[in-house]
Design a protein around this motif. Sequence first.
Motif, PDB file in Angstrom:
ATOM      1  N   ILE A 232      55.363  -4.667  50.876  1.00 49.03           N
ATOM      2  CA  ILE A 232      55.280  -3.305  51.419  1.00 49.03           C
ATOM      3  C   ILE A 232      55.531  -3.322  52.920  1.00 49.03           C
ATOM      4  O   ILE A 232      56.245  -2.465  53.466  1.00 49.03           O
ATOM      5  N   LYS A 233      54.964  -4.310  53.607  1.00 48.19           N
ATOM      6  CA  LYS A 233      55.182  -4.417  55.051  1.00 48.19           C
ATOM      7  C   LYS A 233      56.655  -4.662  55.371  1.00 48.19           C
ATOM      8  O   LYS A 233      57.182  -4.146  56.354  1.00 48.19           O
ATOM      9  N   LYS A 238      61.616  -2.261  57.612  1.00 51.51           N
ATOM     10  CA  LYS A 238      63.017  -1.888  57.431  1.00 51.51           C
ATOM     11  C   LYS A 238      63.263  -0.431  57.799  1.00 51.51           C
ATOM     12  O   LYS A 238      64.313  -0.072  58.352  1.00 51.51           O
ATOM     13  N   HIS A 239      62.267   0.428  57.513  1.00 52.77           N
ATOM     14  CA  HIS A 239      62.402   1.860  57.797  1.00 52.77           C
ATOM     15  C   HIS A 239      61.753   2.251  59.128  1.00 52.77           C
ATOM     16  O   HIS A 239      61.751   3.434  59.480  1.00 52.77           O
ATOM     17  N   SER A 240      61.193   1.262  59.825  1.00 54.58           N
ATOM     18  CA  SER A 240      60.435   1.530  61.065  1.00 54.58           C
ATOM     19  C   SER A 240      59.289   2.512  60.797  1.00 54.58           C
ATOM     20  O   SER A 240      59.057   3.452  61.569  1.00 54.58           O
ATOM     21  N   LYS A 241      58.587   2.281  59.707  1.00 56.19           N
ATOM     22  CA  LYS A 241      57.451   3.109  59.310  1.00 56.19           C
ATOM     23  C   LYS A 241      56.228   2.227  59.113  1.00 56.19           C
ATOM     24  O   LYS A 241      56.316   0.995  59.172  1.00 56.19           O
ATOM     25  N   THR A 242      55.090   2.854  58.876  1.00 53.15           N
ATOM     26  CA  THR A 242      53.884   2.087  58.590  1.00 53.15           C
ATOM     27  C   THR A 242      53.790   1.805  57.088  1.00 53.15           C
ATOM     28  O   THR A 242      54.434   2.482  56.275  1.00 53.15           O
ATOM     29  N   SER A 243      52.967   0.834  56.729  1.00 53.07           N
ATOM     30  CA  SER A 243      52.739   0.552  55.312  1.00 53.07           C
ATOM     31  C   SER A 243      52.175   1.781  54.614  1.00 53.07           C
ATOM     32  O   SER A 243      52.519   2.081  53.469  1.00 53.07           O
ATOM     33  N   ALA A 244      51.292   2.504  55.299  1.00 52.52           N
ATOM     34  CA  ALA A 244      50.685   3.700  54.708  1.00 52.52           C
ATOM     35  C   ALA A 244      51.743   4.747  54.372  1.00 52.52           C
ATOM     36  O   ALA A 244      51.690   5.383  53.313  1.00 52.52           O
ATOM     37  N   GLN A 245      52.726   4.931  55.260  1.00 60.66           N
ATOM     38  CA  GLN A 245      53.788   5.910  55.006  1.00 60.66           C
ATOM     39  C   GLN A 245      54.645   5.492  53.813  1.00 60.66           C
ATOM     40  O   GLN A 245      55.048   6.334  53.010  1.00 60.66           O
ATOM     41  N   VAL A 246      54.886   4.214  53.683  1.00 64.26           N
ATOM     42  CA  VAL A 246      55.670   3.715  52.539  1.00 64.26           C
ATOM     43  C   VAL A 246      54.907   3.973  51.242  1.00 64.26           C
ATOM     44  O   VAL A 246      55.472   4.449  50.249  1.00 64.26           O
ATOM     45  N   VAL A 251      54.017   7.074  46.144  1.00 66.41           N
ATOM     46  CA  VAL A 251      53.172   7.881  45.256  1.00 66.41           C
ATOM     47  C   VAL A 251      53.753   9.278  45.084  1.00 66.41           C
ATOM     48  O   VAL A 251      53.763   9.830  43.979  1.00 66.41           O
ATOM     49  N   CYS A 252      54.260   9.860  46.167  1.00 68.58           N
ATOM     50  CA  CYS A 252      54.840  11.204  46.080  1.00 68.58           C
ATOM     51  C   CYS A 252      56.122  11.207  45.251  1.00 68.58           C
ATOM     52  O   CYS A 252      56.386  12.172  44.529  1.00 68.58           O
ATOM     53  N   PHE A 262      61.969  10.155  55.386  1.00 67.07           N
ATOM     54  CA  PHE A 262      62.743   9.006  54.916  1.00 67.07           C
ATOM     55  C   PHE A 262      62.543   8.862  53.418  1.00 67.07           C
ATOM     56  O   PHE A 262      61.604   9.425  52.845  1.00 67.07           O
ATOM     57  N   GLU A 263      63.434   8.133  52.781  1.00 69.59           N
ATOM     58  CA  GLU A 263      63.348   7.927  51.343  1.00 69.59           C
ATOM     59  C   GLU A 263      63.381   6.437  51.028  1.00 69.59           C
ATOM     60  O   GLU A 263      64.002   5.649  51.733  1.00 69.59           O
ATOM     61  N   LEU A 264      62.701   6.073  49.954  1.00 66.19           N
ATOM     62  CA  LEU A 264      62.774   4.704  49.467  1.00 66.19           C
ATOM     63  C   LEU A 264      63.992   4.570  48.570  1.00 66.19           C
ATOM     64  O   LEU A 264      64.307   5.471  47.790  1.00 66.19           O
TER      65      LEU A 264
END
Length: 286
Positions: A232-233, A238-246, A251-252, A262-264
């Motif tokens: 997850i980290k 890769k997206h310059s986001k936090t683990s929580a945001q990923v 989940v969403c 951003f999208e996964l």
Amino acid sequence: MTTFVELSTKAKMPILGLGTWQSPIGKVRDAMKFAIDIGYRHFDCAYVYQNENEIGNAMEEKIEEGVVTREDLFVVSKLWCTFHEKSLVKEACQNTLAALKLAYLDLYLMHWPMGFKAGEELFPADENGMIIPSDTDFLDTWEAMEELVDAGLVKSIGLSNFSCEQIERLLKKPDLKYKPVNNQIESHPYLPQEELVNYCQSQEISVTAYCPLGAPNWPRGEDFCLLDDPKIKEIADKHSKTSAQVIETFVCVLSPFKVFDFELTKEEMETILSFKRRYRICSLSM
């Protein structure tokens, strides 16, 4: 970017909500006030959390200050297991409303499909430490919850911690008056519950995920921290986001909604779904 989900009753429930489980007395009031100030409008409460009075005080203060109106808020609470007897349901709801200082709830959920022995104890147990069950079938409890809608005490009713089989049994109830609009379940990368989510969606039942970050402060008997998961980290970096945001995005997407900028990728979703740990935080082992 989607900000709400439309329930089958046409009510609009904000996608991101503030959960109040583990929010201690003495702190939850300030946390609620801060959450309202920064834009939260969906609040998830429950009788068993034993903090609804402070939550009610915070909402009342913010309404009196003119920061929000009651109509701006989407307030959820839950019927606890010791109130499953039909004769106890209305009073339980009224007590929650009094604590929250509200005239109605936007959504009232049956917290678990099984009832416990009625009484003062939240978890009535026998000499072996096992929960003492109630004789009331959840189909009978549901009838009493339907009466809450007719009485104007709640706008909508739903479920929490219900399986596909239990939901199907409710939906096949011959005299069903109101379908559940929501099923609140534990869902996170270590327990995504795709089959249950898909079933609910097929029945026009929205899904709310609780413990999406894995309840980092909850004691557990093994190494379990979603926020520190190396895969997850790696995706977060890769997206310059936090683990929580990923994790929240994952989940969403299961739900499926987009709440961040951003999208996964399909491959990243498959990576997270491949964890296969199936670790359940809220297991009610008693």
